[in-house]
Design a protein around this motif. Structure first.
Motif, PDB file in Angstrom:
ATOM      1  N   ASP A  24      35.281 -44.910  39.419  1.00 33.90           N
ATOM      2  CA  ASP A  24      33.961 -44.325  39.680  1.00 33.90           C
ATOM      3  C   ASP A  24      33.122 -45.246  40.560  1.00 33.90           C
ATOM      4  OD1 ASP A  24      34.552 -42.080  38.180  1.00 33.90           O
ATOM      5  OD2 ASP A  24      33.527 -42.816  36.371  1.00 33.90           O
ATOM      6  N   ASP A  25      33.130 -46.548  40.248  1.00 35.77           N
ATOM      7  CA  ASP A  25      32.382 -47.518  41.053  1.00 35.77           C
ATOM      8  C   ASP A  25      32.919 -47.568  42.487  1.00 35.77           C
ATOM      9  OD1 ASP A  25      30.804 -48.146  38.887  1.00 35.77           O
ATOM     10  OD2 ASP A  25      31.901 -49.995  38.387  1.00 35.77           O
ATOM     11  N   LEU A  26      34.222 -47.572  42.629  1.00 35.94           N
ATOM     12  CA  LEU A  26      34.835 -47.597  43.953  1.00 35.94           C
ATOM     13  C   LEU A  26      34.453 -46.362  44.748  1.00 35.94           C
ATOM     14  CD1 LEU A  26      36.771 -48.930  45.963  1.00 35.94           C
ATOM     15  CD2 LEU A  26      38.655 -47.731  44.806  1.00 35.94           C
ATOM     16  N   GLU A  27      34.466 -45.207  44.098  1.00 38.32           N
ATOM     17  CA  GLU A  27      34.075 -43.968  44.773  1.00 38.32           C
ATOM     18  C   GLU A  27      32.625 -44.033  45.244  1.00 38.32           C
ATOM     19  OE1 GLU A  27      34.610 -39.200  44.135  1.00 38.32           O
ATOM     20  OE2 GLU A  27      34.329 -40.439  42.351  1.00 38.32           O
ATOM     21  N   ARG A  80      45.921 -41.850  30.862  1.00 39.92           N
ATOM     22  CA  ARG A  80      45.827 -43.276  30.529  1.00 39.92           C
ATOM     23  C   ARG A  80      45.188 -44.055  31.670  1.00 39.92           C
ATOM     24  NH1 ARG A  80      50.880 -42.303  28.514  1.00 39.92           N
ATOM     25  NH2 ARG A  80      51.921 -43.283  30.279  1.00 39.92           N
ATOM     26  N   LEU A  81      45.553 -43.720  32.908  1.00 43.38           N
ATOM     27  CA  LEU A  81      44.975 -44.381  34.078  1.00 43.38           C
ATOM     28  C   LEU A  81      43.464 -44.158  34.120  1.00 43.38           C
ATOM     29  CD1 LEU A  81      45.571 -45.877  36.831  1.00 43.38           C
ATOM     30  CD2 LEU A  81      45.475 -43.604  37.835  1.00 43.38           C
ATOM     31  N   ILE A  82      43.037 -42.941  33.890  1.00 44.37           N
ATOM     32  CA  ILE A  82      41.607 -42.627  33.887  1.00 44.37           C
ATOM     33  C   ILE A  82      40.909 -43.349  32.741  1.00 44.37           C
ATOM     34  CG2 ILE A  82      39.920 -40.775  33.514  1.00 44.37           C
ATOM     35  CD1 ILE A  82      41.921 -38.944  35.066  1.00 44.37           C
ATOM     36  N   ASP A  83      41.517 -43.314  31.557  1.00 45.82           N
ATOM     37  CA  ASP A  83      40.915 -43.978  30.393  1.00 45.82           C
ATOM     38  C   ASP A  83      40.763 -45.481  30.619  1.00 45.82           C
ATOM     39  OD1 ASP A  83      40.867 -41.509  29.147  1.00 45.82           O
ATOM     40  OD2 ASP A  83      42.598 -41.931  27.848  1.00 45.82           O
ATOM     41  N   GLU A  84      41.776 -46.102  31.199  1.00 50.41           N
ATOM     42  CA  GLU A  84      41.772 -47.554  31.365  1.00 50.41           C
ATOM     43  C   GLU A  84      40.998 -48.027  32.593  1.00 50.41           C
ATOM     44  OE1 GLU A  84      45.832 -48.934  31.229  1.00 50.41           O
ATOM     45  OE2 GLU A  84      46.231 -47.825  29.389  1.00 50.41           O
ATOM     46  N   HIS A  85      40.963 -47.230  33.644  1.00 50.43           N
ATOM     47  CA  HIS A  85      40.380 -47.684  34.908  1.00 50.43           C
ATOM     48  C   HIS A  85      39.331 -46.728  35.472  1.00 50.43           C
ATOM     49  CE1 HIS A  85      43.475 -50.751  34.950  1.00 50.43           C
ATOM     50  NE2 HIS A  85      44.378 -49.818  34.736  1.00 50.43           N
ATOM     51  N   GLY A  86      38.890 -45.782  34.663  1.00 51.65           N
ATOM     52  CA  GLY A  86      37.944 -44.777  35.138  1.00 51.65           C
ATOM     53  C   GLY A  86      36.649 -45.363  35.674  1.00 51.65           C
ATOM     54  N   THR A  87      36.098 -46.346  34.992  1.00 49.53           N
ATOM     55  CA  THR A  87      34.840 -46.961  35.432  1.00 49.53           C
ATOM     56  C   THR A  87      35.026 -47.633  36.787  1.00 49.53           C
ATOM     57  OG1 THR A  87      34.194 -47.310  33.145  1.00 49.53           O
ATOM     58  CG2 THR A  87      33.037 -48.602  34.798  1.00 49.53           C
ATOM     59  N   PHE A  88      36.120 -48.356  36.945  1.00 50.68           N
ATOM     60  CA  PHE A  88      36.421 -49.000  38.227  1.00 50.68           C
ATOM     61  C   PHE A  88      36.553 -47.950  39.333  1.00 50.68           C
ATOM     62  CE2 PHE A  88      39.734 -50.033  41.331  1.00 50.68           C
ATOM     63  CZ  PHE A  88      39.142 -51.102  41.975  1.00 50.68           C
TER      64      PHE A  88
END
Length: 94
Positions: free
Chosen positions: A75-78, A65-73
Motif C-alpha cells: 500500500d505504501d509503495l503504491e 499470505r502475501l497480502i497479509d504479510e506485506h500488504g502495508t508495504f
C-alpha cells in the motif's frame, strides 16, 4: 496430484465434449484465454485441472499470505508511485 497425462508420461487421447454457455460467459472465457495466450480448449482444461488438483486454492492461499504479510508495504509503495500524479497537472484548469 496431476493426472498421468500431465506428469510427463505418455499422453492419453483427448476426448471431446460439449458445453453450453451463456453468450457473455463464453465471450469472457475466450477473452481470458486470449489474454493468457491460450486457445479456449486449453484454458478450460487448465481451469479444470487447477480446480480438481487444488492448485487454484493453493495459489489463492499464497496470494492471501502475501497480502497479509506485506500488504502495508505494498500500500505504501503504491502511494509513493501514485504521488507524482496526485497533484494538479501543469496547464490544467483549477
Amino acid at each position: 496430484m496431476l493426472p498421468p497425462c500431465y506428469r510427463g508420461g505418455v499422453t492419453s487421447s483427448k476426448k471431446q465434449t460439449q458445453v453450453r454457455l451463456e453468450e457473455d460467459v463464453l465471450a469472457a472465457g475466450k477473452a481470458a484465454a486470449a489474454a493468457r495466450r491460450l486457445d479456449f480448449n486449453k484454458y478450460v482444461e487448465r481451469l479444470i485441472i487447477e480446480d480438481t488438483t487444488g492448485a487454484r486454492a493453493a495459489g489463492m492461499a499464497a496470494a492471501q499470505r502475501l497480502i497479509d504479510e506485506h500488504g502495508t508495504f505494498l500500500d505504501d509503495l503504491e502511494r509513493q508511485l501514485d504521488a507524482p500524479y496526485a497533484g494538479p497537472r501543469p496547464g490544467a484548469a483549477a
